[in-house]
Enzyme design. Structure first.
Site, short mmCIF file in Angstrom:
data_model
loop_
_atom_site.label_atom_id
_atom_site.label_comp_id
_atom_site.label_asym_id
_atom_site.label_seq_id
_atom_site.Cartn_x
_atom_site.Cartn_y
_atom_site.Cartn_z
N SER A 408 0.81 -1.21 0.00
CA SER A 408 0.00 0.00 0.00
C SER A 408 0.85 1.26 0.00
O SER A 408 0.32 2.35 -0.19
CB SER A 408 -0.92 0.02 1.23
N ASN A 479 -3.33 6.35 -0.38
CA ASN A 479 -2.73 6.41 0.94
C ASN A 479 -1.83 7.62 1.13
O ASN A 479 -1.68 8.13 2.24
CB ASN A 479 -1.96 5.12 1.23
#
Length: 693
Positions: A408, A479
């Protein structure tokens, strides 16, 4: 000679009007006029006894042309005029449905006297998904055709139904196996002399106050901030109380209101942005793709199990690898429990559960991945661990196999460099829970091949997900923005807001969760580990903000029943006295005198943090389009669809106003934001310029 938009042919005494407006025969400019002309000619021709309306190619009429909805009213195709022409026809009109008859296409069929369909045709009125409603008599005719309850269900869900169900409801007069056009012509010959002509507009619709009340109560719970669903209920009720002509006039008024509303503009923006996201520089229709018959997943934890389920649900066999027998069994137990829960809720049959589990091969032996066409790594978020895994995968995977990381935040290029085939490596960042969330960030490395990217785009679509291609940076798009958002949330608390006030502001805006609730759900220790890792790499001091202190007290979120909030019972968080004391201590230590922050300031600071970071991402080319970022935030973070995404929301507010607020907050604005605001432009203008599309 080019093919006409509406082809006119005759079969005996039946005039066939066939729409040729590929790819899906939408009612774009020229089509309504050609249909009306064809109907008038057929009615004036004494040799014609009946008319068949058909769609050329793979579908009937898939709806109105959504691209025209932002045009001035005088330039929008006059779809209601088709209905008037059908109503005026003194010869029977049979709509022959195949593929999809959606939106304006189904309204055309409803205004016809008869409807026949191929058994696999789909019928629906999906306008609500674009913040709209049927605007050419659809609410009035459908209610008269199927009754209040079913009309509400069909229009409020926007989901299509199959032709067999439509026939059972009376929407379709006859299902035709085999050659649809031949069957439709034969049907038209049989009904050519029947009089009076059956018109749905002439039917009465029985009132159903209980169904109307139930629909309104449901909308009060789930559709706050949306106009069109409430209009649909009003119009269905009107179909039972008013003459048809009066109901259609009201329907047209409500359609125009809905079309000009901010909610519909936002939903239409997302509709087109999602389709634009599939257009990737260097990847075209001619780009070959690789066959993916079997997938390997490394890691049977929460992410690995969810990723495996995504493929099993799509009919793709999965080999699930774990290094530890206990961890493998726990992962399998979670997968089984998820499927069993779906079966209990009636979403899956026992046979479907068994079939999906039957496609799963658990293993402790890495060599079992040797025949996989795609291998996805879903192990701990640590660069050294991931590089070691990819080194092993490189040695055992067959030539041509795609190697993907679910990281991520980490550098996909560095991971790819651990292999001898960086052109076959990319990121497939699924969002948790992976078997539920629709978004996949497809991370394009420096050497990822166009063929691998094309395969990933095709595959995410096969999984029923939305794939958005992004570049490599810390956190990619979603993110990277959320880390800035969470930092700002902590600053708001340090200045004087309570965590529940910060989260409450996001609820009021329309998000399902605020930043602190989101952290507790995901696990605060995940962000903590990322921050510690970044600081270590940068040689920076150990992070020591509010969330770091909370984690160091053993409060990791819902899984420990204590995070930013306490969780005495289940997943419902309550304010924590321990965290309040930590906040007070942090403020005192940093010499902060807390002040009262209003909801407007909290909302703007959180949202404009996202906007400012997104503008930097666009300028760096990490995302190709502002629309891509909006799609990521819609499907990955629950941004309310009727707001259109952070950048569309900024456009609506006016980038000059956004920039003024950012400067008032004392932030450094992104250069792209400054340029667009100073030029009086928008992020939509940036996308239209096509600089990076």
């Amino acid at each position: 000679m080019s093919q006409p938009l509406v082809e006119r042919t005759s079969q005996g005494g039946v005039r066939v009007l066939t729409v040729h407006n590929p790819p899906v025969n939408v009612l774009s400019p020229g089509v309504p006029e050609a249909l009306i002309a064809g109907l008038r000619e057929a009615n004036a021709d004494p040799s014609v006894r009946a008319v068949v309306l058909a769609g050329g190619g793979r579908t009937f009429i898939a709806g109105a042309d959504a691209r025209t909805f932002d045009l001035p009213a005088e330039k929008i195709p006059d779809v209601p005029a088709i209905m008037a022409a059908l109503e005026a026809s003194h010869k029977p009109v049979v709509a022959a449905l195949h593929g999809t008859a959606l939106g304006g296409g189904l309204e055309v069929a409803l205004a016809s006297h008869y409807r026949v369909a191929a058994p696999d045709a789909l019928l629906g009125l999906p306008e609500v998904k674009l913040g709209l409603l049927p605007g050419a008599g659809g609410t009035q005719r459908l209610t008269r055709a199927v009754g209040v309850k079913r009309a509400l269900e069909l229009m409020l869900s926007g989901e299509p139904i199959g032709a067999r169900e439509a026939a059972a409801l009376g929407l379709v007069d006859e299902l035709i196996e085999g050659d649809l056009l031949a069957g439709a012509v034969a049907f038209a010959e049989r009904v050519a002399d029947r009089r009076p002509l059956p018109r749905l507009s002439a039917r009465r619709a029985a009132p159903d106050p209980e169904a109307v009340a139930a629909a309104r109560a449901e909308l009060d719970r789930r559709a706050q901030g949306l106009l069109s669903p409430h209009f649909i209920v009003e119009l269905v009720e009107a179909a039972t109380e008013r003459p048809f002509e009066e109901g259609t006039r009201l329907e047209r008024e409500r359609f125009l209101q809905a079309r000009s509303s901010p909610q519909s503009r936002a939903l239409r923006h997302l509709f087109f942005a999602e389709r634009a996201a599939a257009k990737v520089a260097g990847v075209g229709k001619e780009t070959p793709t690789r066959e993916v018959r079997r997938v390997g997943v490394v890691g049977a934890g929460t992410m690995g199990g969810g990723i495996a389920m995504s493929f099993l649900n799509a009919g793709v066999p999965v080999t699930l690898l774990e290094a530890d027998a206990g961890a493998l069994e726990r992962g399998l137990a979670t997968v089984r429990a998820n499927y069993e829960a779906s079966a209990r809720k009636g979403r899956l049959s026992g046979e479907e559960v068994a079939a999906r589990l039957g496609r799963l091969t658990p293993t402790l032996e890495p060599s079992a991945l040797a025949e996989a066409d795609l291998i996805i790594e879903a192990v701990f978020e640590d660069m050294e661990v991931k590089k070691e895994v990819f080194g092993r995968l490189d040695a055992l995977a067959k030539p041509g196999a795609i190697l993907a990381t679910n990281t991520s935040t980490l550098d996909v290029n560095e991971i790819a460099a651990a292999t001898s085939r960086p052109e076959d490596v990319l990121g497939l960042h699924f969002f948790s829970p992976a078997n539920v969330m629709k978004l996949v960030e497809i991370v394009r490395g420096e050497r990822t091949s166009a063929e691998v990217l094309a395969t990933a785009l095709k595959l995410t679509k096969r999984l029923g997900k939305v794939g958005v291609v992004v570049g490599v940076c810390d956190g990619f798009v979603g993110n990277r923005m959320i880390h800035a958002y969470v930092r700002e949330a902590q600053r708001l608390v340090e200045e004087g807001a309570a965590p529940h006030e910060v989260d409450g502001a996001m609820h009021a805006f329309g998000l399902p969760m605020g930043p602190f609730e989101m952290g507790d759900l995901a696990g605060l220790d995940i962000g903590y580990a990322i921050r510690q890792h970044r600081a270590k790499l940068a040689g920076a001091p150990k992070p020591d903000d509010l969330l770091d202190r909370i984690v160091e007290r053993g409060r990791k979120g819902q899984k420990t029943k204590a995070g930013v909030y306490d969780y005495p019972e289940g997943r419902k968080g309550v304010p924590s006295a321990e965290v309040a004391a930590l906040i007070d201590a942090l403020r005192a230590e940093r010499g902060v005198t807390p002040r009262t922050l209003g909801q407007e300031e909290i909302t703007k600071r959180l949202l404009y943090t996202l906007v400012n970071e997104a503008a930097r991402i666009l300028e760096e080319g990490v995302a190709a389009r502002a629309g891509d970022i909006d799609v990521i935030y819609r499907y990955g973070y629950g941004f309310p669809a009727y707001r259109g995404g952070p950048l569309h929301h900024a456009d609506v507010q006016g980038l000059g106003n956004v920039l003024a607020d950012i400067r008032r907050f004392g932030w450094t604005p992104a250069p792209l934001l400054v340029r667009l605001a100073d030029a009086g432009e928008t992020f939509a203008d940036f996308d239209r310029e096509g600089a990076r599309a």
